[in-house]
Structure formats: C-alpha cells, structure tokens
Design an enzyme around this catalytic site. Structure first.
Site, PDB file in Angstrom:
ATOM      1  N   HIS C 138       0.869  -1.173   0.000  1.00 42.71           N
ATOM      2  CA  HIS C 138       0.000   0.000   0.000  1.00 42.71           C
ATOM      3  C   HIS C 138       0.913   1.233   0.000  1.00 42.71           C
ATOM      4  CE1 HIS C 138      -2.829   2.956   1.738  1.00 42.71           C
ATOM      5  NE2 HIS C 138      -3.803   2.126   1.420  1.00 42.71           N
ATOM      6  N   ASP C 215       3.075  -4.299   8.060  1.00 45.26           N
ATOM      7  CA  ASP C 215       1.835  -3.537   7.885  1.00 45.26           C
ATOM      8  C   ASP C 215       0.679  -4.522   8.065  1.00 45.26           C
ATOM      9  OD1 ASP C 215      -0.450  -2.344   6.953  1.00 45.26           O
ATOM     10  OD2 ASP C 215       0.399  -1.658   5.054  1.00 45.26           O
ATOM     11  N   GLN C 218      -4.634  -5.110   7.024  1.00 47.16           N
ATOM     12  CA  GLN C 218      -5.666  -6.014   6.519  1.00 47.16           C
ATOM     13  C   GLN C 218      -5.622  -7.372   7.214  1.00 47.16           C
ATOM     14  OE1 GLN C 218      -8.032  -5.097   4.416  1.00 47.16           O
ATOM     15  NE2 GLN C 218      -7.183  -3.128   3.764  1.00 47.16           N
ATOM     16  N   LYS C 241     -10.639   0.037  10.346  1.00 44.73           N
ATOM     17  CA  LYS C 241     -10.902  -1.147   9.526  1.00 44.73           C
ATOM     18  C   LYS C 241     -11.305  -2.342  10.377  1.00 44.73           C
ATOM     19  CE  LYS C 241      -7.288   0.160   6.235  1.00 44.73           C
ATOM     20  NZ  LYS C 241      -7.812   0.642   4.958  1.00 44.73           N
ATOM     21  N   CYS C 381      -4.629   2.438  -3.727  1.00 37.88           N
ATOM     22  CA  CYS C 381      -3.379   2.889  -3.088  1.00 37.88           C
ATOM     23  C   CYS C 381      -2.285   1.846  -3.221  1.00 37.88           C
ATOM     24  CB  CYS C 381      -3.606   3.244  -1.620  1.00 37.88           C
ATOM     25  SG  CYS C 381      -4.796   4.545  -1.362  1.00 37.88           S
TER      26      CYS C 381
HETATM   27  C1  PLP Z   1      -2.470  -2.715   3.579  1.00 36.90           C
HETATM   28  C2  PLP Z   1      -2.776  -1.320   4.009  1.00 36.90           C
HETATM   29  N1  PLP Z   1      -1.791  -0.569   4.526  1.00 36.90           N
HETATM   30  C3  PLP Z   1      -2.003   0.694   4.944  1.00 36.90           C
HETATM   31  C4  PLP Z   1      -3.246   1.267   4.871  1.00 36.90           C
HETATM   32  C5  PLP Z   1      -3.406   2.672   5.353  1.00 36.90           C
HETATM   33  O1  PLP Z   1      -4.305   2.724   6.417  1.00 36.90           O
HETATM   34  P1  PLP Z   1      -4.914   4.138   6.876  1.00 36.90           P
HETATM   35  O2  PLP Z   1      -5.429   4.776   5.624  1.00 36.90           O
HETATM   36  O3  PLP Z   1      -5.958   3.799   7.839  1.00 36.90           O
HETATM   37  O4  PLP Z   1      -3.785   4.908   7.446  1.00 36.90           O
HETATM   38  C6  PLP Z   1      -4.309   0.515   4.340  1.00 36.90           C
HETATM   39  C7  PLP Z   1      -5.675   1.048   4.207  1.00 36.90           C
HETATM   40  O5  PLP Z   1      -5.964   2.085   3.693  1.00 36.90           O
HETATM   41  C8  PLP Z   1      -4.064  -0.806   3.910  1.00 36.90           C
HETATM   42  O6  PLP Z   1      -5.041  -1.551   3.407  1.00 36.90           O
END
Ligand code: PLP
Ligand code: PLP
Lengths: 426, 153, 426, 153
Positions: C138, C215, C218, C241, C381
């Site tokens: 991401h 990270d 998910q 989430k 993203c």
């Molecule tokens: C795998 C992953 N990493 C990072 C993020 C970033 O999370 P957030 O937008 O809540 O900071 C997300 C979701 O948007 C994600 O799915």
C-alpha cells in the site's frame, strides 16, 4: 453579564449534569485542556456513522460520495470560521501534529537538500540560521523547534517575558534578523492567559523573509480569529478545545506556503502518481492528509463550528472578557493568592494561573476537586514559563461558554477552604 | 471521600516538618525523578553506614503527597539493611496499588499507612510513589539493590 | 457456513439498514477501505463524551482520572488482542501515521547524527544502505520509505511478485543482505488479498541485523494476529478497519525498539523535562503520543476489540476463509472476468480484485453501485501493484463479518448485468 | 437514477469509438493529468492550424466517462478559435457543477449534453472533467489560453 445565555447553553452539554466526588455538582473549569461537547456535536458524529460512514476520497459508491461530501463541507465550514478558503485548511489529529507538520517542513527540506534535491530555500536551515519562539510557548510549539534545531544545526532563540507576563518586545528588532528563518508564536498563552500582538510579530517575521507561524489553540475557540488579520503563514489549533471531538486538529496555511512545503506524512490519498522508485504529490490540502482521515471527527467539528457561529464569536469573546474581569478580581481579592500572568483584562484571556502561599498547586487543585471543581494543576505543558516565574507549578482555571460567575465564586470559596484545611489562612 | 482521609494529619506533618531532609556527602547512588505531568521533583541518594545500614539523603519540590512520602521513606528505611528496606518499599508500592482497599500493616509501614487514602486517587499515586521510585533507582545505581527484586514496582 | 451468525451481527450495525440509489438495500463490500461500526462502539464513544470527557494524562481532577483510566484500559485491551503488553502499544491517528513514525525513526536518527548526536546506529542510514519493501505495498508502506531514501541517500529495494500474486521469495537471500537496515512488508495485501509469510521474512531481516516492520492493516481485523508469532519489531494497523472509529491507528513495537527510536511528533505529554534549550523524553509509549490524544476514539476502539473478541477471532478467520472460497469460485465462474491475485484460498484473504474484459473497473463499480453494492474501484493505493499486473485499476470486493454468500451472489449478478449493459457479454 | 441516465448512449459511443484520438506531431502545449483516486490518465495536446483554429491531440486510459469526455472535447473544440473553445470549456465545467439540475445548451455543448447525468455522481465529475482540465493546462502551456479566463474551472 454578556450576550450569551449560559443557563441555556449548559442544557446542551450532557456531562455538566453529572456529579463528582460524592454527589458534588460538576464545576468544569478545565476547558483550556479540553472543552466539553454539546449534543449537536455528538449527534452529528453519530449520525455520520449510522448513515454515511465510508472512506472519504477513496471510492465511487454512494456512501463514499456522501462521506467525501461530509468531510469537505466540514472543511469549508472551518475555513469560513477563520476567514480562509477550504484549500487552506489541513486536517490533522491535533494542534501538536499541526505544529510538527510546520516544523518538519524545515527539517525535511534540509534533509532533502542535503541529498541534492531542490527545495524552497526558505525551509532549508543551516548553522547560523535561527528559529524564534517565545518564553511562553506550550511544549507543542517549543519542542518541535528544538528538534528542528538539533537536526539542522540552527539556533533556537526566544522572546523573553516581562514580570507581568507579557512579551518583552524591546529586543525584538535584534532577535528577528536576517538569520531568522521562522518565527512561531502563541496567540493566547494557555498558562498566562496573555494575548500576544501576533500580527505585529508576523510583520516583523515577513520583513526579514522568515516564515511566520501562530499557535492559535487558545485563541480560535475564544475570540473571532481571522487569518487575514493575523497575517500568519501557518496557524495551528485543535478541535477538541472548541467543542469538537478529540482526535482532530487544524492547520491553516496560505496557498503559497502550503505549495512550497515538502509533504510530511506520506502514503495514500496524498499522492498524484506512485511508482516503486518515486512519487509525485497532490496539491494541498490533500498533500498533507495521508491515509484514511478522521471523517467522523471532521463532521463533529463542523457541528461545533455551527454551534459557535450560532452563538456568535463576538458574543463568546465578550463572555470571555466578562469572565476574565470577574475572575481577576475574585482571585486578587483573596489574601495569600498570587496570579501568574497579566493582572489586567486587556489583551488577556480567561485562563488564569495562580499560586497560593504555603500550599502546593497540586494540593489546591485537590481541594477544589473534592468540592467538585475541575481545574488543572502542574506546569500546563509550559514548563519554561513556570521557571521564568520561579514557580514549580500553578493551579489554573480556564472557563468557557458554559461557565458563569458562580463557578468563579465556587473557586474563590474553594481556595479559602484550602487555606483553612492546610492551616495557612493569612 | 473526605479531604481528611486523603490528607491524614501524619502526611501534613511530614510535609511541613520533613524528617532528615538534605543531601549526603558521598552518596553511592543518586536518582533524580520528576513527575512530568505536574513537575514534582525529588532527588534521592543512598549510601551505607559502617554497619551496612542504609543512609538516605533527599531533596525535592512538589505537592504535600510527594514531599511527605519522601520524608516517610527516610524515616522508614534510614539505617536499615537494604533487604529490610526492600520489603518496606514493596509493601508501600502494593499499598499504592490497592485502590484504597488494603489494610496496611503499621508494623511494616509505620507512618506510611497514612497514605492508604491516596490509593483512591489515581493521579496522586504517582506523587506518593515518586520518592520510592527514585530510591529504587538510586539503590540500583549504587549497587545496593537486593538482587532478586530489581524489577518490582 | 461458519461459526458466526451474520444475521445477528447485521442487526448490530445501524448503517446496514439503510438503502442507497433509490431504495436498493445496501450491500457493503468495501470494508478493506473502512469497516462499518456496531452500536456498542458508537455507544462507548458517546458515553465517554457524556460522562468522562477530559484530557487524559493531564489533570488530577476526577474527570481527568476517569479519562486516563478509559484511555489506558483501551490500550490494555488492544495490547491483549495482539498478544502484547500495554507499554508496547502506541496510539496514532491511522496506520499511515504509524508507518511514518517507523520511517521517520530512520530519517530523524540520520539527521540527528549528522549534527553529532549519538543515536542507535541501526537507525542511521547512509548511501549504500538499503530499505526493502515488496511490490505489493500500500502507498502507506512505500512512499514513507521512498522519502526516507530521498532524505538519507539509502536505496529502496523490493521483493517482486509472481504472476499469481505471491511474493517471489527466490531472490530474497540476495535482496536482504548486510546493507539492509529495514525490511517492511505488508501482512495481507489490500489489493491482491495475498497473505505473506511475514514471520519468515522478519527472521531474515533479523539475521542481517535489520529492523523488521509489518503492515497489519488487513490482517489484524481479519484473523488472529499474535505479535510474538510474527516476530516483527514494529506492527502498524488502523482502528477504522476493525469496527473502530475513524481517527485512530496503532503501532506495536518491542520495548527494545521503541526505546531506541528517537521521538517523532514532539510536544506535550511526551516529555520528561523541558527547558527552553533542551528537553528529555518520557518512556514509550508516551514518548510517541504528543498532544491531547484521541481518547474517545480509543474508548470506541476498545469496544470494537470487545466485539471481535466476543465473536472470536478464530471464528472471524473461518468466516473470512469461507467467504474467500465462495467468492473466488463465484467470480472465476464468470466468463470474461479475471482475478488479479491468488486464485486459491490458501494464505489469502477475502479482498478480491478483478477486471472485466471490455469494461473499465470504474464502470463495473458504477453498475454495482447502482444496484446498491458498494465496492472499491481504482488502484487501491497500490498503484505499482496494478502496473505489475498491467491493469490501470481493478474493481475490488472486501467483505467482513456482516457479509454473507448472498452479497457475493449479488456481485456476480451485478457483473453479468454490467456486461449486458456495456454489451460485452462473452 | 437509472444507469441509462448516467451512461447515455452518446457517452458509450464516444467511449467505444473515440473521435480523433492520437497525438500531434508538433504540439504547442501538452498536459498529462491523472485522477489520483482511481488512476485514470489523459494526455491532451494543443496546437493551431494555419487559420488559427485549435488542433487537439489526446490519448488516455480510464473509465468510459473520462475517455468519452476526451473524445467529446476533441469533437467540440477541434478547429475552433481558442476563445470559442474557452466558452465551451466553461459551459462544460458549469454543467459538471450543476448537480444534475442544469438544462445544458446543445447548441454550445453538442454531445457534451450527454454528461448531464454525470453531474449527479460527485465521484464521476472528476472523471468527466479530467480531459478538460488537461486541455486548459495544455493551452496555458502553449500560450493559447484566452487571457481573462485563465483561472476559471
Ligand atoms: C495494507 C494497508 N496498509 C495501509 C493502509 C493505510 O491505512 P490508513 O489509511 O488507515 O492509514 C491501508 C488502508 O488504507 C491498507 O489496506
Ligand atoms: C497554547 C497551546 N498550544 C498547543 C496545545 C496543544 O494542543 P493539542 O494537545 O490539542 O495538540 C495546547 C493545548 O494542549 C495549547 O494550549
């Protein structure tokens, strides 16, 4: 006393009905730390979750559209509240993040330049350059600049204070000079209550080409603040001190300055294009809003702005002044009690710090707490200011729109009670 | 909760008339602790006398609770072998975490029992513990900490 | 289908009762972007505001004590949820901030060292050093590391992908070498659904002395995650989430790593002592939580954790697996539809991206939206991942505990409808 | 809101049969715009012919709305004087901000009127505007933008 109807306002704040410490009615005088929230704010947040919750700016389905609309219309409300355009308003988690965002523009630009990137030279710091703050800053507007200096070799300087808790402006022409790259000043001190002549200071900053930053945490909730009058390049404040939810802060920036600052937090939603090896960034404010944002909190803050606009910020400021005058008199009338900060209500907010001879501020606060009165004790995240006035800590009252003179009377009686209890009655 | 149950007379007395306050000539260990929430400060020093008993020095600024606690600390452990002092320290820490429900043993805690009411005020527990945390650190620094318990409290 | 009762769960989520696009019942399949919130979370947050709202860790009055207790007990719940201790959990605003916090440890340490400060050498980067990520990150776990490299001269490297959407582990021994200072890997890809062997990768990172970051955005909401099994030094994820409020994220760190990292955001509540010229910092997690925190959001997230624990994360994972198997079959059965990501449910989550021949993913999403089905379209993203699979974008379903097979059937029917509408029915 | 009102046949037709797609030999201005939310891309080029009429080149990838919009842009402004094109551009931008309530003038907007339904979908408005924003940038870059209106839209 003033144009606002405190009794009616109090009915909007559910928490004010509770009792503390064995059935004492709550007298909440700690709004300088965080304000309470009216029903309308809680309702707006909840309604958002129950009807439109989705990740703003991240989808094309109906909920995502509604969430985006909710988020952006909150931004527009907040912008209007301070005389700005929506593009000038960045959502952060609190004022501390906003101020760090400002400070990191300098350390990041400096680091990027060290690797050969071309950056706006206003943000590039080197030994010999200076950063100017004041001796009455909240840690949030001091420590980030200390860190910037530690990372770049720049020097931290500060505007000293007079004994009555005002900025000593006499040395300013020497302090703010051609080596100055940024001047960051609190608008209304959270510990002394002083309201500073920020427009004048911003002018001096601009005269030497420095970036001008204002910490508006204690001013924006309490008086009409117009960014065009202040003239700051960047203005930081928090939502939770102005009836809004926790977890949301604001940074106003001129279009010109936001454009020239490097990004701070990076990730989703702040990019224009991303490849494995490099990315380009969106225009502000998106550039500074990485990740899924605090949409519900923005919606709640929008409702808080509506609430304040509905009262009228001029009326809020008049109430603030009336409370200040009344409190200053009530406290100075007490023997053995000393106010730390200006004694006259002119250019002064209603947050009032004091010390009681022979009783530590903590103990004063405890006696008040036992009477149901919530005040703050300690250094109020302005430890150097305490040192300046040679006190280890203070007790602070910080009223807001739901407080009235009776609350101040309760404090005065509580102080007397503390003096009696600790046997220091003068 | 009455004010009297928090601020027992014993506490006020120690606050107004601290026992043994002052610093040591040649401390083996010194620890300066602050409560960053409120700025209370205490500096505790340890050494040993000819018989191996603890010598305590301290100074500080802060509220009645933190400063009285330092005075009580002095009174309780001055001259004791470190292992006996450690039992008292642990008993005091335990009392502070009792949420006010403990029946502290006056045999062990002496004037320290007066702090039982403090345990009901989470924000003040830190004040009461401040000198005891500094004491523990000073002992560790001075190599005087009984081994088995160096991480307790 | 699995051990959880979807019908009963759905009754807990007020938004699922609403209709969209002219009275279509809402089929929400965008939980990968953000999940919906049950009543218990909304109630917990509201109750906090109505009874105990105050600035946590900043006062000695009863409300402040209650707020501190509410905040810290939320931390303890969240810690338990991932097998950690409360001291290992830092509250941030979202996972993006958490990952930036990790990345800034490196750029900040490098900048501080450049001015002569002594820093933990693991965090100091120089040209020749490398940062390793994957090609399925991401943006939140890619762009911050690009920025770190841009600020320090280190080189960004990445683990490539196989055609079936898994990490190509074959080159790893060469990629992760003595020059590697940090390895940061997504646990479960938000675009491909792939679950990566993070424990193995963390071992390889540690074998060369690199810091290991995961990270978990998910994974943590969808399966039991225990930090001790993953072995990461740092694990980042978001509250929104996993049924929690917007505006709160998490960073788990080992005590050892949190201690050795320099602070990130600085200001109030993260300090030990402050003088005008220098400050010292509190121990973690306070060191990383500057400013008034998102207390209400922490309380809401605590309730979200209770909700998930009550369902059982094992049961949640089984439901996830059942949904994955069913969806994979339903989508692969459709002619003219291609899944981007693994086709088998082993080590794979329920987020499934696909493309429909002859219809742009946006248009597929629009047809679904018109049927009341909320899915996400775009690059999610993870733009470089799209490039890797030579698609400009995908349409993605991402179910959660409140979805069942009927929702997937609705998607399959919707895809057929889109093919009919755009006249590309194969 | 029916799918047909969003995706009018005209839009689908422009999407499937883009008019004048392709790049110019010697553009005066080129602008590459992306919609970072979804990755839609469009590259618009401008030049002038011997009579001073606009020459448009374009390429892109993206959804039916963004790509059809580029085709309609081509059809509407190709060969026109820049000042006439600017009126059309402004009318199209206005239509997109009408929230679907406008009655677009087919005299001015030609096939562009088919986008009226798009204005009801905030997330798709960006798609429809993408080529028009790029067009504006390309004109500015090529020095072809009628002066008074450079900041509109
Ligand atoms: C795998 C992953 N990493 C990072 C993020 C970033 O999370 P957030 O937008 O809540 O900071 C997300 C979701 O948007 C994600 O799915
Ligand atoms: C003057 C001032 N600046 C900065 C801050 C920091 O705000 P926050 O803690 O919401 O980030 C505060 C309040 O805590 C404040 O009063």
């Amino acid at each position: 006393m003033s144009g606002i109807d405190v009794a009616r306002i109090r009915a909007d704040f559910p928490i004010l009905k509770r009792t503390v410490r064995e059935n004492k009615p709550l007298v909440y005088l700690d709004s300088g730390a965080t304000s309470q929230k009216p029903f309308s704010v809680l309702d707006a947040e909840r309604e958002f979750y129950e009807t439109s919750n989705a990740a703003a700016h991240r989808g094309a389905h109906q909920l995502a559209e509604e969430a985006t609309e909710a988020y952006e219309s909150a931004r527009a409300k907040i912008a209007r509240f301070v005389g700005a355009s929506p593009e000038n308003i960045v959502f952060t988690k609190n004022a501390t993040e906003s101020l760090n965002l400002a400070a990191y523009a300098f350390s990041n630009a400096t680091a990027l330049a060290s690797q050969g990137a071309s950056v706006d030279p206003r943000f590039e710091l080197k030994p010999g350059d200076s950063v100017v703050v004041t001796e009455m800053e909240h840690h949030a507007n001091l420590v980030p600049w200390q860190e910037v200096c530690a990372k770049t070799g720049a020097t931290l300087k500060w505007i000293p204070l007079t004994d009555d808790g005002r900025l000593d402006m006499s040395g300013l022409p020497d302090l703010i000079d051609s080596a100055t790259k940024v001047v960051s000043v609190v608008h209304q001190s959270n510990i002394l209550g002083t309201i500073n002549p920020v427009a004048e200071i911003m002018d001096m900053a601009h005269a030497v080409g420095a970036v001008g930053v204002v910490d508006g945490c204690q001013s924006v909730p309490h008086m009409p603040v117009d960014v065009r009058e202040i003239g700051a390049d960047l203005l930081a404040w928090s939502g939770h001190k102005m009836l809004g939810p926790t977890g949301i802060g604001l940074l106003y920036g001129t279009a010109e300055i936001l454009d020239s600052m490097p990004p701070f937090l990076t990730g989703g939603s702040m990019i224009s294009t991303v490849e494995m090896e490099r990315s380009t960034y969106a225009a502000a404010p998106a550039k500074f809003e990485a990740g899924v944002p605090m949409v519900a909190q923005a919606v709640g803050l929008g409702a808080a702005v509506d609430y304040l606009v509905n009262l009228g910020m001029q009326e809020v400021a008049e109430h603030e002044l009336a409370m200040t005058e009344y409190s200053l008199k009530a406290i100075t009338d007490l023997p053995g009690v000393r106010i730390i900060g200006p004694l006259d209500a002119r250019n002064r907010g209603s947050a009032i710090s004091f010390v009681v001879d022979g009783i530590h501020p903590h103990d004063v606060g405890q006696v008040l707490d036992n009477l149901g009165i919530a005040v703050r004790v300690g250094h109020h995240c302005a430890w150097p200011t305490c040192r300046r006035f040679a006190v280890p800590a203070t007790t602070r009252i910080s009223p807001y729109i739901y407080n009235d003179f009776r609350d101040i009377d309760a404090v005065a009686e509580g102080i007397v009670e503390a003096q009696r209890f600790f046997k220091v009655a003068p | 909760m009455s004010l009297e149950s928090l601020y027992q007379d014993i506490i006020i007395d120690h606050y107004k008339n601290p026992r043994g306050r002052g610093l040591l000539q040649s401390p083996l260990g010194t620890a300066f602790h602050v409560n960053p929430t409120c700025g209370d400060e205490v500096n505790v020093q340890v050494a040993t006398d000819a018989q191996g008993g603890l010598q305590i020095g301290y100074e500080g600024t802060g509220c009645s609770i933190s400063q009285a606690s330092a005075s009580v600390l002095y009174e309780l452990v001055q001259g004791l072998p470190a292992s006996d002092a450690e039992k008292i320290r642990q008993a005091f820490v335990e009392l502070m975490h009792s949420q006010g429900h403990a029946e502290p043993d006056e045999e062990v805690l002496g004037d320290g029992v007066a702090f039982v009411g403090v345990a009901k005020y989470p924000a003040r527990i830190k004040c009461a513990l401040l000198p005891w945390m500094a004491f523990q650190d000073a002992e560790i620094q001075g190599g005087l900490m009984p081994i088995a318990d160096t991480i307790q409290g």
